[in-house]
Design an enzyme around this catalytic site. Structure first.
Site, PDB file in Angstrom:
ATOM      1  N   ASP A 117       0.738  -1.385   0.054  1.00 28.88           N
ATOM      2  CA  ASP A 117      -0.014  -0.046   0.100  1.00 28.88           C
ATOM      3  C   ASP A 117       0.695   1.243  -0.126  1.00 28.88           C
ATOM      4  O   ASP A 117       0.145   2.247   0.081  1.00 28.88           O
ATOM      5  CB  ASP A 117      -0.926   0.010   1.021  1.00 28.88           C
ATOM      6  CG  ASP A 117      -2.149  -0.989   0.907  1.00 28.88           C
ATOM      7  OD1 ASP A 117      -2.661  -0.968  -0.382  1.00 28.88           O
ATOM      8  OD2 ASP A 117      -2.942  -1.541   1.753  1.00 28.88           O
ATOM      9  N   ASP A 173      -6.728  -5.197  -4.902  1.00 25.36           N
ATOM     10  CA  ASP A 173      -6.624  -3.669  -4.422  1.00 25.36           C
ATOM     11  C   ASP A 173      -4.996  -3.210  -5.008  1.00 25.36           C
ATOM     12  O   ASP A 173      -4.876  -2.070  -5.226  1.00 25.36           O
ATOM     13  CB  ASP A 173      -6.488  -3.541  -2.725  1.00 25.36           C
ATOM     14  CG  ASP A 173      -7.300  -4.625  -2.271  1.00 25.36           C
ATOM     15  OD1 ASP A 173      -7.581  -5.677  -2.727  1.00 25.36           O
ATOM     16  OD2 ASP A 173      -7.463  -4.591  -1.044  1.00 25.36           O
TER      17      ASP A 173
HETATM   18  N1  GLY Z   1      -7.250  -2.261   0.262  1.00 28.69           N
HETATM   19  C1  GLY Z   1      -8.142  -2.712   1.332  1.00 28.69           C
HETATM   20  C2  GLY Z   1      -9.665  -2.371   1.364  1.00 28.69           C
HETATM   21  O1  GLY Z   1      -9.904  -1.876   0.182  1.00 28.69           O
HETATM   22  O2  GLY Z   1      -9.952  -2.481   2.229  1.00 28.69           O
END
Ligand code: GLY
Length: 371
Positions: A88, A150
């Site tokens: 992330d 994600d």
């Molecule tokens: N990237 C984690 C979520 O979308 O909760």
């Protein structure tokens, strides 16, 4: 309410939240529409800054600039805390230091964002051709070989770094990861696994698994939304038609499964006895992604269809999910489903808020963002 009025309301909410937020960052909404603050290694840390920078870009009001800059020391300091880094880094640094550099030309912001891109690229597994998502405790931990949908959004930091430095290695990693995501996470019917585990030593694809969706073989709506937005961005950066086609297939799958008000349930494949929470954040991400996808298309009828679909989702969000009647609210959208299995199912979410603003701006024809 027009989109312009909704944006004005949203910016007013952000303006009155700034002094309350200080140098903290929103994590997840409470029932009184205030926000719990982030701990010091949260993946959502950057979305507040992203809203502040978008508000500043749109209004030129220095209150947004000062609040965004007040966040910067945290993100610079976090670069020196590798234990807080995972896939992330893209979300964290695109909406903070990249945004700062894009809007102000600041060199310290640029250097910091490039350090983040190096750390993200450093996670790359060349045998499996993917960036693993979360961190792991031991060699047998499946996270060593885990990809999640994600992560498509985190590739934007690598594409930005490639353009900034002229070094193609960043882009090569992003392109390889996007291909691996299609090969593993995207199913034949254009639904998606949330995550897919590969053998980290050989790259062999092993199995799909959900973490935040309803079931391993279901289709988590926010994941699908990350895919629509993320594959479209990958297409825009890399020009690879396979990425755009994937975004189109994911979009068509999702649009065929939206309820009447346009705001998705937290999963597209819920059984009759499953809890039926909406996920406003999935709706906001999807709306932004559909506007983005429409802008890439030469087929005017198809582009118009995606824009109309995005507007229908936005209309649903504005009519039923905004906090605008609550002057004390610190966020913008209610009914986000962060992680239903863990009981986080009816909250304001900072990424829902960020993408709501991005979608409203895209609905107004804005095309300049930080990714
Ligand atoms: N990237 C984690 C979520 O979308 O909760």
């Amino acid at each position: 309410m027009t989109y312009s009025e909704a944006l004005t309301q949203a910016f007013d909410t952000i303006r009155h939240t700034i002094p309350k937020m200080g140098t903290d960052r929103p994590a997840i909404g409470r029932s009184d529409l205030t926000y719990e603050r982030c701990h010091d290694k949260h993946w959502v840390d950057g979305f507040w800054s992203g809203q502040l920078w978008l508000a500043y870009a749109e209004t030129q009001d220095p209150v947004f600039f000062e609040a965004a800059r007040a966040q910067r020391p945290y993100f610079i300091a976090r670069l020196d805390r590798p234990e807080t880094h995972d896939h992330d880094l893209g979300f964290l640094y695109t909406l903070t230091l990249v945004a700062d550099h894009v809007l102000t030309g600041d060199e310290e912001a640029c250097r910091g964002a490039l350090r983040a891109a190096d750390a993200l690229a450093g996670r790359y597994n060349p045998r499996g051709r993917f960036i693993p998502a979360w961190n792991w405790q031991s060699d047998s931990d499946p996270n060593r070989g885990r990809i999640i949908i994600d992560c498509m959004e985190n590739l934007n930091l690598l594409f930005w770094a490639a353009a900034q430095t002229g070094q193609t290695c960043y882009r090569d990693i992003a392109v390889a990861h996007a291909h691996t995501t299609i090969d593993t996470i995207v199913r034949a019917d254009a639904s998606t696994y949330h995550s897919f585990v590969c053998d980290p030593d050989t790259g062999e694809p092993l199995y799909g698994q959900t973490v935040q969706g309803f079931a391993d073989d279901s289709c988590w709506s926010r994941g699908q939304a990350w895919g629509i937005h993320g594959f479209t961005m990958a297409y825009r950066y890399a020009g690879n038609e396979r990425f755009r086609l994937t975004a189109i297939r994911l979009a068509d799958y999702a649009l065929a499964r939206l309820p009447d008000d346009g705001v998705p349930y937290w999963d597209f494949l819920l059984t009759d006895d499953a809890p039926r929470y909406r996920d406003s954040s999935a709706g906001a991400i999807m709306a932004a992604g559909l506007f983005l996808l429409a802008d890439t298309l030469n087929d005017e009828a198809k582009a118009a269809h995606y824009r109309a679909s995005a507007r229908a989702i936005l209309d649903g969000l504005i009519a039923g999910y905004t906090t605008f009647d609550h002057p004390q609210a610190e966020g913008l959208l209610t009914q986000g489903a962060s992680h239903v299995a863990h009981g986080y199912c009816d909250n304001m979410l900072p990424y829902g808020d960020y993408f709501f603003i991005e979608a409203l701006l895209r609905a107004q024809g804005r095309t300049a963002f930080f990714w």
